[in-house]
Design a protein around this motif. Structure first.
Motif, short mmCIF file in Angstrom:
data_model
loop_
_atom_site.label_atom_id
_atom_site.label_comp_id
_atom_site.label_asym_id
_atom_site.label_seq_id
_atom_site.Cartn_x
_atom_site.Cartn_y
_atom_site.Cartn_z
N UNK A 1 0.81 -1.21 0.00
CA UNK A 1 0.00 0.00 0.00
C UNK A 1 0.85 1.27 0.00
N UNK A 2 2.05 1.21 0.51
CA UNK A 2 2.88 2.41 0.58
C UNK A 2 3.20 2.98 -0.81
N UNK A 3 3.71 2.19 -1.76
CA UNK A 3 3.97 2.77 -3.08
C UNK A 3 2.70 3.29 -3.76
N UNK A 4 1.58 2.60 -3.52
CA UNK A 4 0.31 3.06 -4.08
C UNK A 4 -0.02 4.46 -3.57
N UNK A 5 0.18 4.68 -2.28
CA UNK A 5 -0.15 5.99 -1.72
C UNK A 5 0.79 7.08 -2.23
N UNK A 6 2.00 6.73 -2.58
CA UNK A 6 2.96 7.72 -3.09
C UNK A 6 2.54 8.21 -4.47
N UNK A 7 2.09 7.32 -5.34
CA UNK A 7 1.76 7.69 -6.72
C UNK A 7 0.28 7.94 -6.91
N UNK A 8 -0.49 8.06 -5.83
CA UNK A 8 -1.95 8.17 -5.94
C UNK A 8 -2.36 9.39 -6.76
N UNK A 9 -1.79 10.55 -6.49
CA UNK A 9 -2.20 11.77 -7.21
C UNK A 9 -1.89 11.67 -8.70
N UNK A 10 -0.72 11.14 -9.04
CA UNK A 10 -0.36 11.01 -10.45
C UNK A 10 -1.31 10.05 -11.17
N UNK A 11 -1.60 8.91 -10.57
CA UNK A 11 -2.48 7.92 -11.19
C UNK A 11 -3.93 8.38 -11.20
N UNK A 12 -4.32 9.18 -10.22
CA UNK A 12 -5.68 9.70 -10.19
C UNK A 12 -5.92 10.61 -11.40
N UNK A 13 -4.92 11.41 -11.75
CA UNK A 13 -5.04 12.28 -12.93
C UNK A 13 -5.05 11.45 -14.22
N UNK A 14 -4.29 10.35 -14.24
CA UNK A 14 -4.18 9.56 -15.46
C UNK A 14 -5.35 8.58 -15.64
N UNK B 1 -8.22 8.24 -13.39
CA UNK B 1 -9.49 8.56 -12.75
C UNK B 1 -9.67 7.80 -11.44
N UNK B 2 -10.91 7.49 -11.14
CA UNK B 2 -11.24 6.86 -9.86
C UNK B 2 -10.97 5.37 -9.81
N UNK B 3 -10.51 4.76 -10.90
CA UNK B 3 -10.29 3.31 -10.89
C UNK B 3 -9.19 2.90 -9.92
N UNK B 4 -8.21 3.77 -9.70
CA UNK B 4 -7.14 3.41 -8.77
C UNK B 4 -7.67 3.33 -7.34
N UNK B 5 -8.61 4.18 -7.01
CA UNK B 5 -9.22 4.12 -5.68
C UNK B 5 -10.07 2.86 -5.53
N UNK B 6 -10.76 2.48 -6.58
CA UNK B 6 -11.58 1.26 -6.53
C UNK B 6 -10.70 0.03 -6.36
N UNK B 7 -9.58 -0.02 -7.04
CA UNK B 7 -8.68 -1.15 -6.91
C UNK B 7 -8.11 -1.23 -5.50
#
Length: 124
Positions: free
Chosen positions: A78-91, A93-99
């Motif tokens: 979960x740590x690397x996911x939280x680091x890149x969350x903003x970048x992936x959210x822009x690319x 959308x909300x699918x990264x939060x759902x995953x």
């Protein structure tokens, strides 16, 4: 082409010489020390070594240890996911939060299952 391997071979030779030298020095220095029964006995935190050499541990100890490692590794994921969350959210959308929510919910179900099975109960 052999010149490229000279540093590697030199490092292997130095490491091997260090290992052999350390073992030889330990054997030579260890033989010169005074020996008696107390020094040669196993150290058990000040207690006499009486009884079985390997005590039996409860299976619960191993299960709790495996659960700790399992949930600890999940936090590492979960740590690397939280680091890149903003970048992936822009690319994406909300699918990264759902995953991530699905991932954490599977962990939650596993935790509740372990809790209901009594794995985390230390009194029994």
């Amino acid at each position: 082409m052999f010149e490229n391997y000279i540093p590697v071979l030199l490092q292997i030779l130095i490491a091997g010489a260090f290992a052999v030298g350390t073992l030889l020095f330990s054997a030579i220095a260890g033989k010169s020390a005074k020996r008696n029964a107390i020094k040669d006995s196993a150290y058990e935190c000040g207690m006499l070594p009486v009884g079985e050499s390997q005590p039996r541990f409860s299976v619960k100890f191993y299960i709790v240890a495996m659960l700790f490692v399992l949930f600890d590794i999940e936090v590492v994921f979960l740590y690397p996911w939280s680091i890149v969350y903003k970048d992936y959210l822009a690319a994406f959308g909300g699918s990264i939060l759902a995953v991530a929510t699905g991932f954490v919910s599977v962990l939650g179900v596993a935790f509740v299952y372990a809790w209901k099975k009594g794995v985390l109960d230390w009194k029994s």
